[in-house]
Design a protein around this motif. Structure first.
Motif, PDB file in Angstrom:
ATOM      1  N   GLU A 186       8.718   3.140  17.170  1.00  0.00           N
ATOM      2  CA  GLU A 186       8.608   2.142  16.093  1.00  0.00           C
ATOM      3  C   GLU A 186       8.927   0.762  16.662  1.00  0.00           C
ATOM      4  O   GLU A 186       9.946   0.594  17.330  1.00  0.00           O
ATOM      5  CB  GLU A 186       9.584   2.498  14.967  1.00  0.00           C
ATOM      6  N   GLY A 213       5.018   5.422  14.599  1.00  0.00           N
ATOM      7  CA  GLY A 213       4.887   4.606  13.390  1.00  0.00           C
ATOM      8  C   GLY A 213       5.368   5.321  12.145  1.00  0.00           C
ATOM      9  O   GLY A 213       4.590   5.555  11.222  1.00  0.00           O
ATOM     10  N   VAL A 215      -3.571   0.794  12.595  1.00  0.00           N
ATOM     11  CA  VAL A 215      -2.989  -0.553  12.757  1.00  0.00           C
ATOM     12  C   VAL A 215      -3.175  -1.090  14.184  1.00  0.00           C
ATOM     13  O   VAL A 215      -2.910  -2.260  14.425  1.00  0.00           O
ATOM     14  CB  VAL A 215      -1.480  -0.620  12.396  1.00  0.00           C
ATOM     15  N   GLU A 237      -1.308   7.401   9.706  1.00  0.00           N
ATOM     16  CA  GLU A 237      -1.633   5.976   9.521  1.00  0.00           C
ATOM     17  C   GLU A 237      -0.977   5.109  10.596  1.00  0.00           C
ATOM     18  O   GLU A 237      -0.413   4.059  10.285  1.00  0.00           O
ATOM     19  CB  GLU A 237      -1.252   5.497   8.109  1.00  0.00           C
ATOM     20  N   PRO A 243       2.795  10.350   2.773  1.00  0.00           N
ATOM     21  CA  PRO A 243       4.167  10.864   2.608  1.00  0.00           C
ATOM     22  C   PRO A 243       4.884  10.232   1.419  1.00  0.00           C
ATOM     23  O   PRO A 243       5.795  10.843   0.844  1.00  0.00           O
ATOM     24  CB  PRO A 243       4.875  10.478   3.915  1.00  0.00           C
ATOM     25  N   PHE A 253      10.209   1.950  21.746  1.00  0.00           N
ATOM     26  CA  PHE A 253       9.130   1.014  21.446  1.00  0.00           C
ATOM     27  C   PHE A 253       7.763   1.568  21.813  1.00  0.00           C
ATOM     28  O   PHE A 253       6.759   1.175  21.239  1.00  0.00           O
ATOM     29  CB  PHE A 253       9.365  -0.326  22.158  1.00  0.00           C
ATOM     30  N   PHE A 271       0.854  -1.193   0.000  1.00  0.00           N
ATOM     31  CA  PHE A 271       0.000   0.000   0.000  1.00  0.00           C
ATOM     32  C   PHE A 271       0.889   1.242   0.000  1.00  0.00           C
ATOM     33  O   PHE A 271       2.081   1.159   0.287  1.00  0.00           O
ATOM     34  CB  PHE A 271      -0.949   0.011   1.202  1.00  0.00           C
TER      35      PHE A 271
END
Ligand code: SAH
Length: 370
Positions: free
Chosen positions: A121, A91, A165, A161, A58, A145, A54
């Motif tokens: 991340e 993320g 998730v 985005e 950005p 984390f 996908f």
């Protein structure tokens, strides 16, 4: 080799786990599919872009990150130009948004000097990709984390985005009450959806769930609520502003919005677990409530189209085109249109801001009309 003939590594683990421990909620299924330490979708691969599964804003146009850079510099000035401050992204994918942002705000060198970049991340593969993108810019970057691990300090927080998730629970309204949708295994030993046999006790679901007709699904996300509340609490305690962009709806409403995407096409939700992206629409009303619960003031949401236009999308598009050849000019136009047109990402994607309660609404958000 026929890939569909064999089970994925994660599927084998899930089947064994469910056989031993019983069916799992959709939220846990999502979390395992995306974040399983060895076989999770995000853990080993870079799923973004034309060669991936996908494409995100950005990755479509540098203008997206540049305009968010302008938004960030303005918000930082409204905060009183704290130095140092934490520039946090949740993320960050390939690091593209952060790189475009930092490039655009070079015109405010004090911002760059004051910024301590913190990337939240979980994926080792994407951390590496972010490092490759950002090391070229000569900016020091720390990885974490969880948001809670980022050192204290005035905060500018960005997430594109990211919330989609995080896992959702699904509940189905039936004649016998609300039942949680579960992932179990069928007679042939394959993953299959089912419903929890026992109905939910009363008042577990929010009031708006009452609008659901029999057979309809409602989605709630304790994981998203928790993340948004933590952002709100950080902004309240340390000062600052956050900008969250995602696809979703403005009001809480019933509907099954879970979707699976691989290779730029929709897939079955149980198809190739660990090799398929799973997301669901973000409920911006719930997100706003969670920011406020943490102690932040909430601004918006605006549609992505309205936000980008107010930030100068058309003007920036023209400037870029002036320095481009004919073919690139058409690409630049098409990319800007893809971000902002109602029929593309402009309407489905929303932008919401949260700030310390003493800060005025950051441009282009306005005071709510009473
Ligand atoms: N913001 C980027 C990438 C979006 S994809 C863009 O717009 O292009 C989702 C991102 O969130 C990926 O970087 C993924 O690895 C990361 N991610 C997924 N679950 C996460 C979690 N629980 N905590 C932190 N990051 C997570």
């Amino acid at each position: 080799m026929n890939r569909t003939a064999s089970l994925t590594a994660l599927e084998r683990e899930l089947v064994a786990m469910i056989a031993a421990e019983g069916p799992v909620g959709v939220d846990r299924y999502m979390t395992l599919c995306l974040g399983h330490a060895r076989h999770g979708y995000y853990m080993r691969r870079d799923p973004l872009g034309r060669t991936g599964d996908f494409t995100t804003a950005p990755e479509i146009s540098q203008i997206f990150g540049e305009l968010i850079g302008i938004w960030s510099a303005t918000a930082w000035q409204t905060m009183g130009e704290p130095s140092p401050f934490r520039l946090i992204e949740l993320g960050p994918g390939r690091g593209t948004l952060m790189a475009d942002l930092l490039r655009a705000v070079r015109v405010v060198p004090e911002f760059i000097e004051a910024a301590r970049v913190a990337l939240v991340e979980t994926s080792p593969a994407l951390r590496q990709s972010q490092d490759e993108t950002l090391s070229r810019l000569g900016v020091a970057v720390d990885w974490h984390f969880r948001l809670e691990e980022v050192p204290p300090g005035p905060t500018l927080l960005l997430a594109n985005e990211f919330f989609d998730v995080l896992g959702v629970q699904q509940f189905v309204r039936t004649a016998t009450g609300w039942h949680e949708r579960l992932v179990g295994i069928d007679d042939s030993g394959k993953l299959a959806f089912g419903l929890a046999p026992d109905p939910l006790p009363p008042a577990v679901l929010p009031d708006w769930a009452e609008a659901a007709a029999p057979g309809e699904v409602v989605e709630i996300s304790p994981a998203r609520d928790e993340a948004a509340q933590a952002i709100g609490a950080r902004l309240k305690a340390m000062g600052g502003a956050g900008l969250i962009i995602d696809y979703g709806h403005v009001r809480s409403e019933p509907g099954d919005t879970l979707q699976a995407v691989r290779d730029h096409a929709y897939q079955g939700l149980l198809d190739r677990p660990g090799e398929t992206d799973l997301t669901s629409l973000v409920d911006f009303e719930a997100l706003g409530c969670a920011f406020a619960k943490g102690g932040a003031a909430v601004h918006g949401p605006l549609t992505q189209g309205a936000f980008l236009s107010a930030m100068g999308l058309a003007e920036r598009t023209e400037v870029l085109k002036r320095h481009a050849d004919m073919n690139s000019r058409m690409d630049i136009d098409a990319a800007s249109k893809r971000l902002a047109a109602d029929t593309q990402m402009g309407h489905l994607f929303k932008v919401i801001a949260a700030t310390h309660p003493d800060l005025p609404p950051p441009y282009p958000f306005k005071e709510p009309s009473a």
